[in-house]
Design an enzyme around this catalytic site. Structure first.
Site, PDB file in Angstrom:
ATOM      1  N   SER A 185      56.971  39.268  38.006  1.00  0.00           N
ATOM      2  CA  SER A 185      56.012  39.863  38.939  1.00  0.00           C
ATOM      3  C   SER A 185      56.653  39.944  40.327  1.00  0.00           C
ATOM      4  CB  SER A 185      54.713  39.053  38.961  1.00  0.00           C
ATOM      5  OG  SER A 185      53.728  39.716  39.718  1.00  0.00           O
ATOM      6  N   THR A 186      56.071  39.329  41.337  1.00  0.00           N
ATOM      7  CA  THR A 186      56.584  39.441  42.699  1.00  0.00           C
ATOM      8  C   THR A 186      58.045  39.002  42.779  1.00  0.00           C
ATOM      9  OG1 THR A 186      54.367  38.873  43.468  1.00  0.00           O
ATOM     10  CG2 THR A 186      56.123  38.830  45.103  1.00  0.00           C
ATOM     11  N   HIS A 211      54.934  43.566  36.441  1.00  0.00           N
ATOM     12  CA  HIS A 211      53.661  44.041  36.966  1.00  0.00           C
ATOM     13  C   HIS A 211      53.883  45.261  37.856  1.00  0.00           C
ATOM     14  CE1 HIS A 211      52.046  39.679  36.439  1.00  0.00           C
ATOM     15  NE2 HIS A 211      51.960  40.373  35.320  1.00  0.00           N
ATOM     16  N   MET A 304      53.966  35.504  41.328  1.00  0.00           N
ATOM     17  CA  MET A 304      52.810  34.716  41.742  1.00  0.00           C
ATOM     18  C   MET A 304      51.822  34.615  40.586  1.00  0.00           C
ATOM     19  SD  MET A 304      51.597  33.196  44.459  1.00  0.00           S
ATOM     20  CE  MET A 304      50.045  32.577  45.102  1.00  0.00           C
ATOM     21  N   ASP A 307      50.361  34.356  34.889  1.00  0.00           N
ATOM     22  CA  ASP A 307      50.510  35.261  33.755  1.00  0.00           C
ATOM     23  C   ASP A 307      51.808  34.949  33.025  1.00  0.00           C
ATOM     24  OD1 ASP A 307      49.947  37.355  32.001  1.00  0.00           O
ATOM     25  OD2 ASP A 307      50.979  38.844  33.239  1.00  0.00           O
TER      26      ASP A 307
END
Length: 365
Positions: A185-186, A211, A304, A307
């Site tokens: 993700s991030t 994501h 973050m 997930d």
């Protein structure tokens, strides 16, 4: 107690500034430090006070957002969330923003839609909060993920049960092919680039959930394909998982690993947000636990939230080898930390050692 996250909003649209301010101020952990109609006004504000996060429009008069972002990152790095339209041209621009140092993206078309504001508000706040945790010192040139402020739906956080049942626990027949399943993700776009650039053309098949919103994943895959020895593409329903090929889940769709005999392929499906994401790492990892078992290798990277943590534990419990990116090389040590805490991680490694671990694991098949 952590102090409030101070945000500076830079956008030439008064309605966007007002809407973003309203959405963000609903969170008790966020406060608006100020607003600016263009980078020149913002620069004067930055001389007086430094925010924790900046939201930055792409197209503005006098100076565009990408130019301002590059100047900012060279002089005083601050976590920046870009605001952009959901267009094909916009997706290329946002890849430039990631290279320039943007951490995340909010889709502007959603912010201005009053009828979807309630649904999008939770995601918008999550994006800004996530950006505030970004460790820019870990980024070589850029860090980021582009994530949609798409309909959040019910605030209840759904698990992978919403898409498929848990693994049965039955032993999976060993095959000669290993499948590598990756979630990020991030900070993930640049982490994935570094990881994939180190894989040779005969590397095991790789399936990835990063994501991202729709349209952006195609541009991201195309960019990676031009940089890597492996073939990289946005996944389509029914695509086979082949050696030397990488499939990236399309934005706003879940991707599942399926098996037919000794052949692996992916299915791309619509469905609810899982762990507040679509695509969801938990969905991919659970499908790998069900369909590949010990033939799979799971990797969870910077990001973050949590997930992928449950799904990685499920992979671990059926015999898959699981790896988490370490804190020092992560832009945000959220998803790896949660996976480690749940007991689903076999090994924690810095980013620059993960590709080598994949190749060493492949030799055991």
């Amino acid at each position: 107690m952590r102090k409030k996250i101070r945000v500076l909003i830079i956008d030439d649209s008064a309605s966007i500034r007002q809407t973003l301010s309203h959405v963000l101020e609903q969170d008790p952990d966020i406060e608006i430090m100020g607003v600016a109609s263009d980078p020149f006004v913002a620069a004067r504000k930055l001389q007086e006070e430094i925010p924790d996060v900046i939201t930055l429009d792409v197209e503005m008069p006098r100076m565009d957002g990408i130019t301002f972002l590059r100047k900012l990152m060279s002089q005083r790095p601050i976590p920046v969330v870009m605001c952009s339209s959901l267009t094909e041209a916009g997706s290329e621009t946002l890849l430039q923003a990631l290279e320039a140092g943007a951490v995340d993206v909010i889709l502007k078309s959603k912010i201005g839609a009053a009828d979807s504001l309630a649904d999008d508000a939770i995601r918008i706040r999550e994006v800004v909060k996530s950006a505030s945790y970004a460790r820019l010192s870990t980024v070589r040139r850029a860090a980021g993920t582009i994530r949609s402020a798409s309909a959040e739906g019910p605030t209840k956080k759904l698990t992978a049960d919403a898409m498929l049942p848990p693994p049965t626990g039955r032993a999976m027949a060993k095959t000669t092919e290993m499948v590598v399943c990756v979630g990020a993700s991030t900070g993930g776009t640049e982490a994935l680039r570094e990881f994939l650039e180190e894989l040779p053309a005969n590397a095991p098949g790789v399936v990835i959930v990063q994501h991202m919103p729709e349209k952006f994943t195609a541009a991201f895959a195309k960019r990676l394909n031009g940089l890597c020895e492996v073939e990289v593409k946005e996944a389509a329903d029914g695509d086979p998982v082949l050696r030397g090929h990488v499939l990236i889940a399309p934005g706003d769709k879940h991707m599942l690993l399926e098996r037919q005999g000794a052949r692996y392929y992916v299915s791309v499906k619509t469905g609810p947000l899982v762990s507040r994401h679509r695509p969801s790492v938990d969905v991919l990892f659970r499908s790998a636990a069900r369909s590949a078992g010990s033939n799979a290798m799971g990797i969870i990277m910077t990001g973050m939230g949590d997930d992928g943590a449950r799904g990685m534990l499920e992979m671990h419990e059926v015999g898959a080898y699981t790896v988490a990116q370490d804190e020092a090389s992560s832009v945000v040590f959220g998803m790896p930390k949660e996976a480690i805490a749940k007991g689903g991680v076999d090994r924690v490694l810095p980013l620059d050692q993960i590709a080598r671990e994949v190749l060493m694991t492949q030799q055991k098949f």
